[in-house]
Design an enzyme around this catalytic site. Sequence first.
Site: not given
Ligand code: PLP
Length: 431
Positions: A41, A157, A208, A236, A264, A267, A296-297, A382
């Site tokens: 990449r 899952s 996504s 997403h 998140t 995005k 973690t901080t 991916t």
């Molecule tokens: C479905 C899904 N969950 C979690 C994440 C991770 O989120 P973040 O980018 O906030 O670490 C992603 C990242 O693209 C995602 O596509």
Amino acid sequence: MTVTRMPSTMLAQAGSTRAGSGYERYFRGALDQLHGERRYRVFADIERISGRFPTAKWRQPDGKTAEITVWCSNDYLGMGQHKEVVAAMTETVARCGVGAGGTRNIAGNNSPLVDLERELADLHGKEAGLVFTSGYVSNQAGISTIAKLIPDCLILSDAFNHNSMIEGVRHSGCAKKIFRHNDLRHLEELLQEAGDRPKLIVFESVYSMDGDVAPIGAICDLADRYGAMTYLDEVHAVGLYGARGGGIAERDGVMHRVDVIEGTLAKGFGCVGGYITASAAICDAVRSFAPGFIFTTALPPAVAAAARASVRYLKRSGVERAAHQRQAAATKAALTEAGLPVLDTETHIVPVMVGDAELCKAAADHLLEHHAIYIQPINYPTVPRGTERLRITPSPFHDAGHIARLAAALSETWQALDLPRAGTVFVEAAE
Ligand SMILES: Cc1ncc(COP(=O)(O)O)c(C=O)c1O
């Protein structure tokens, strides 16, 4: 990654001489393998320009810069440059400084983070929220901790779950079963087989890469019937769907039926960070037991304040959501009209299929070099081999002119590289 050129005198003292120790060859070997499989990449060197999204500066390999149009950002609504969000961040950084000062266990909460968690709990109609440093960490820490705390838990899952969820499942150490993507019948079979033991169903709302949507209500029906708990990733969808931006579960009127909603801030909300929302007991247990939270901080106060401003704004404004859907539909229509192999999606994600890693990268390079259009190629792992694609993400800021130029540029690229047209069947290559 950035490779820095060092003067030879420094090189003599630095890692390159230690390559003689013999370890360097492992890393070179691993990279050679990626090159050999045509999936090494390369990241373009891009600088975003506040107030001019989706225009950005591209620093070319020779150091010259050019203006380009970005068509692959996950800042779906352009909230990363919204004036209320920018103002919240600059005001808070001036007041509180830059860093958080430590983990929350060591340095305590910062008030903007507490306010953000309340805002998120309210967004999803839950008792509590818990913020992590990214969506990735929230899944990894959230799923693993929740499942570990349930004795003899079986995790069910979805086969297309994101890597962060897969890692959460793996770190839990619990038994797992994978159900075929969005396949309710298969999920029910596995639930039936599991009998009375505790069960956790983990799945996403918007997937996504293919842009398809989970039947959340029907999954909740199965969870009720077979006594399972539910964990939903709305990464997403938050900010983008539902009357207040609560995601697909809000749009479908089923938020209250999902036990844990994860999202998140990076995005739709245009900032950085991740979170879970759930009952007070679940969030408190994750806060108390998850290493990914404890060690973690914390997110800096200015980031928390910006994210909160974004969430608050999108709760009251639907203008961006409507424009986003309108421009995504217009983009799909224009590319379909041009005879391009657009995957038929029900969401804002517009995948244009290529089906070959090398050609996918060549198409992305051609678009950048000849048309000043930036779309990152999406290759294995991916997506499965044979389904490589350009993943296009229109925003409210991509206007009719941008869309027309994109359609013309893609058509020229498809012709120049002789890429597959609409009607081609793309088959996953056997592993
Ligand atoms: C479905 C899904 N969950 C979690 C994440 C991770 O989120 P973040 O980018 O906030 O670490 C992603 C990242 O693209 C995602 O596509």
